[in-house]
Design an enzyme around this catalytic site. Sequence first.
Site, PDB file in Angstrom:
ATOM      1  NE  ARG A 149     -15.603  -4.814 -14.932  1.00 16.99           N
ATOM      2  CZ  ARG A 149     -16.635  -5.427 -14.377  1.00 16.99           C
ATOM      3  NH1 ARG A 149     -17.231  -4.907 -13.327  1.00 16.99           N
ATOM      4  NH2 ARG A 149     -17.112  -6.556 -14.874  1.00 16.99           N
ATOM      5  NE  ARG A 186     -13.678  -9.941 -13.906  1.00 10.30           N
ATOM      6  CZ  ARG A 186     -14.342  -9.018 -13.231  1.00 10.30           C
ATOM      7  NH1 ARG A 186     -13.905  -7.772 -13.180  1.00 10.30           N
ATOM      8  NH2 ARG A 186     -15.454  -9.319 -12.583  1.00 10.30           N
ATOM      9  CG  ASP A 189     -68.213 -17.653 -16.732  1.00 12.03           C
ATOM     10  OD1 ASP A 189     -68.548 -17.775 -15.545  1.00 12.03           O
ATOM     11  OD2 ASP A 189     -67.574 -16.681 -17.176  1.00 12.03           O
ATOM     12  NE  ARG A 242     -14.893  -7.983 -24.785  1.00 11.45           N
ATOM     13  CZ  ARG A 242     -13.949  -7.488 -23.980  1.00 11.45           C
ATOM     14  NH1 ARG A 242     -14.272  -6.708 -22.979  1.00 11.45           N
ATOM     15  NH2 ARG A 242     -12.681  -7.762 -24.175  1.00 11.45           N
TER      16      ARG A 242
HETATM   17  C1  GDG Z   1     -18.773 -14.052 -14.317  1.00 12.07           C
HETATM   18  C2  GDG Z   1     -19.306 -14.029 -12.878  1.00 12.07           C
HETATM   19  C3  GDG Z   1     -19.364 -16.524 -12.937  1.00 12.07           C
HETATM   20  C4  GDG Z   1      -8.309 -15.781 -14.318  1.00 12.07           C
HETATM   21  N1  GDG Z   1      -7.025 -15.456 -14.326  1.00 12.07           N
HETATM   22  C5  GDG Z   1      -6.499 -15.976 -15.440  1.00 12.07           C
HETATM   23  C6  GDG Z   1      -7.489 -16.642 -16.123  1.00 12.07           C
HETATM   24  N2  GDG Z   1      -8.618 -16.507 -15.407  1.00 12.07           N
HETATM   25  C7  GDG Z   1      -9.905 -17.138 -15.755  1.00 12.07           C
HETATM   26  C8  GDG Z   1     -10.240 -18.223 -14.776  1.00 12.07           C
HETATM   27  C9  GDG Z   1     -11.751 -18.306 -14.914  1.00 12.07           C
HETATM   28  C10 GDG Z   1     -12.151 -16.887 -15.282  1.00 12.07           C
HETATM   29  O1  GDG Z   1     -10.969 -16.189 -15.627  1.00 12.07           O
HETATM   30  C11 GDG Z   1     -12.795 -16.153 -14.112  1.00 12.07           C
HETATM   31  O2  GDG Z   1     -14.066 -16.677 -13.942  1.00 12.07           O
HETATM   32  P1  GDG Z   1     -14.999 -16.353 -12.683  1.00 12.07           P
HETATM   33  O3  GDG Z   1     -16.117 -17.283 -12.666  1.00 12.07           O
HETATM   34  O4  GDG Z   1     -14.155 -16.460 -11.474  1.00 12.07           O
HETATM   35  O5  GDG Z   1     -15.436 -14.824 -12.779  1.00 12.07           O
HETATM   36  P2  GDG Z   1     -15.975 -13.692 -13.863  1.00 12.07           P
HETATM   37  O6  GDG Z   1     -15.023 -13.548 -14.983  1.00 12.07           O
HETATM   38  O7  GDG Z   1     -16.230 -12.476 -13.063  1.00 12.07           O
HETATM   39  O8  GDG Z   1     -17.340 -14.239 -14.453  1.00 12.07           O
HETATM   40  C12 GDG Z   1     -18.898 -15.300 -12.159  1.00 12.07           C
HETATM   41  C13 GDG Z   1     -18.925 -16.439 -14.395  1.00 12.07           C
HETATM   42  O9  GDG Z   1     -19.354 -15.223 -14.978  1.00 12.07           O
HETATM   43  C14 GDG Z   1     -19.525 -17.592 -15.204  1.00 12.07           C
HETATM   44  O10 GDG Z   1     -20.901 -17.549 -15.218  1.00 12.07           O
HETATM   45  O11 GDG Z   1     -18.771 -17.670 -12.354  1.00 12.07           O
HETATM   46  O12 GDG Z   1     -19.465 -15.322 -10.869  1.00 12.07           O
HETATM   47  O13 GDG Z   1     -18.810 -12.884 -12.195  1.00 12.07           O
HETATM   48  O14 GDG Z   1     -12.124 -19.158 -15.942  1.00 12.07           O
HETATM   49  O15 GDG Z   1      -9.551 -19.367 -15.147  1.00 12.07           O
HETATM   50  N3  GDG Z   1      -7.254 -17.287 -17.290  1.00 12.07           N
HETATM   51  C15 GDG Z   1      -5.997 -17.267 -17.779  1.00 12.07           C
HETATM   52  N4  GDG Z   1      -5.002 -16.598 -17.159  1.00 12.07           N
HETATM   53  C16 GDG Z   1      -5.185 -15.937 -16.007  1.00 12.07           C
HETATM   54  O16 GDG Z   1      -4.263 -15.346 -15.463  1.00 12.07           O
HETATM   55  N5  GDG Z   1      -5.734 -17.919 -18.909  1.00 12.07           N
END
Ligand code: GDG
Length: 733
Positions: free
Chosen positions: A310, A272, A498, A10
């Site tokens: 999803r 998520r 060698d 993305r």
């Molecule tokens: C993948 C890996 C790894 C959530 N709700 C809202 C919102 N969020 C933002 C959070 C956070 C992001 O979404 C979620 O990040 P994660 O790290 O928890 O998970 P994934 O999206 O699955 O990401 C994960 C990441 O890549 C980075 O390498 O940590 O393990 O699965 O930033 O703040 N943001 C807003 N409103 C919401 O309601 N604005």
Amino acid sequence: MSRTIIVSNRLPTKVQRTDDGLHFHPSEGGLATGLGSIYRADGNVWVGWPGLEVADPAEQAQVTERLEADSMAPVFLTEAEIHDYYEGFSNGTLWPTFHYFSELATYEPAHWAAYRAVNEKFCQAVLALAGPDDTIWVHDYQLLLLPELLRAARPAATIGFFLHIPFPSYELVRVLPWGAELLRGMLGADLIGFHTFDYMHHFLSAVGHVLGLPTQNGQVETPTRPVLVDAFPMGIDYERYAQAANSEAAQDYERTYRKVLRDTRVILSIDRLDYTKGIAQRLRAFEGLLRTHPDYVGHVSLLMIVVPSRDQVPQYAALKEEIDELVGRINSQYSTISWNPILYFYRSFPFDELTAFYHLADVALVTPVRDGMNLVAKEFIASKTGSEHGVLILSERAGAAQELSDAILINPTDTNQLVAAMHEALQMPEDEQRARLSHMQELVRQYDVFAWTKLFLDRLDYSKIKQLTLTTDLLDEASTTQLLADYEVAERRLLLLDYDGTLQRFNSRPQRAQPDKELLMLLADLGADPHNRVVVISGRDRAEIDQWLGHLPLDFVAEHGVWLRRAGEDWHLFQEMQAAWKREFRPLLEQYVRRTAGSFIEEKEYSLAWHYRRADAGLGALRARELLSHLSFMTSNTGLQVLEIDKVLEIKPADLHKGTAVAHWLASEHPDFILALGDDRTDEDTFAALPSSAYTVRVGRAPRSLARYSVPSPPEVRQLLRRLLLSNVMVSC
Ligand code: GDG
């Protein structure tokens, strides 16, 4: 000027279609923030899918123009590609497998075909933009094949790859019908990054088990290049969260919520919608808390934000239903007129409101059953800057747990432990909360997303520099002319040659690799020149060398440096040694001979070798890996070493090698011209022992060598030796 090209599934901008046309929204993800300052810098670009199907060419042009103005290049996907590559293979096969949910994974050949095709599409999009000196940084599980595709088109490119999700144990990789292809795809990169050391080790062990490639000290030896593998725990934009949580806007939100919540204490969870996040387990644990600690009823609420994701996929729809039911059941059982146990939101919130939630919460409950890193845990910590309270409960199976050891770490499937953790968090004294928070804040502040980006890109530069210093140039005509010129004028020349794989081609039966007439004449003529000291340095035993070459005016090194013989003298040991260890190792090698048809043991005076050149290639390689790990274990702290030579494993005393033997001649001969030729790892010891002025030549393709030059095979070696003799004749004329 070289540029950085970022590639991810993305783009950091979401394109959405409404009735009044297309809309462009910046994405607030951690990656977009961390790389924002990079991809917008001069000439750099971010390549990726804009997030929706744009089939109409006029619309595509509009999207392209708009995104290009902000340093992005879109890759458009058809509806079928989105279905098969993105929802099918990426989210239906790789996502569950890499998160240890292989029972949910589907194995559809059509999805795999689409995955390959879309990775190829991304490759073409990158190649259209990338110059030869550009750095390409590929992200995540949707593009595992891209590094290799790029490498095939641009062998010299600088390519980094970072995986954002866990890398599972090799057992899981083996379950995937396309595991080997996926690993090879990743190995097209120069540097492969993971969030934690565990993921990195899983990857290295998968590469060893599935591909049979040697790995050492975080490095994979592919046939063409070394690939560095390392852990880079991703951070967040700390200051942004710290400032936002204390901003006017966030405080306004917080005041409004507080009015409604009154003195209810808040446990916050944000995810998520995903089966990896442990949402249902968390709800059951919260129910357990209310059941076992009725004092909390009416005083503690779970504020649960689930971001839609999803939900067209059946598994996600089923999970959503399960969550809805659980929330309904718990709320209907425990709610009072003025209090709800669970405040459940199935939607996302604007950034300021999100940080207000973080700031307001007493406890953050982050309990995924598997998570690559989990940025929510870090965002909660950063948003608590300046605050006196806040406890993080964190799953030990999130990558973030490796860093945030001051959190209450829990096993997310242990409901009792979760209940106990929530109780502990709600009872934790303020000074302990403060101490734990400030430790974690220091860490999250220091290792922020900008430090992460810099660390990865610096390491990528380093991996390339390291490769270049270990790359040999082909011994071309210009270098050969210089070599011959130096040879002609030298008075005391030392030629270190060698035998197997260098002077003579390999034979499946080592005893049949005896020298032919041409080779004998070449060596005799070279040895006869009074300016030359010619040393044949071999791993073979001295009896064989004597029999084949002993009559020539040459010096010899046998058994990789154990025995030495100067022309006209007797053999002598480099130093006194024990060989009793051979009795201990021989039965193990015999066991491998019985299990590997075609393999055999060669016993030399001070070493033992297991040859598998004549065994079935796959079986031989498999057994060699098993035997190597067995031998490495047996030889640790014994003063012995195991050499991995071409289709041979050899055990010998560790302190003797070709390099120690060569030092002997350097000290006695004081040569003014040195030429060393060798084809395998044991010859690297010779190259390492020589001064930089020496002509060191590796025979055959090697991923890396200390030699200055290379030639393809033994015929080119002989050609070079013939030219040495010829140049001498011309000088004498
Ligand atoms: C993948 C890996 C790894 C959530 N709700 C809202 C919102 N969020 C933002 C959070 C956070 C992001 O979404 C979620 O990040 P994660 O790290 O928890 O998970 P994934 O999206 O699955 O990401 C994960 C990441 O890549 C980075 O390498 O940590 O393990 O699965 O930033 O703040 N943001 C807003 N409103 C919401 O309601 N604005």
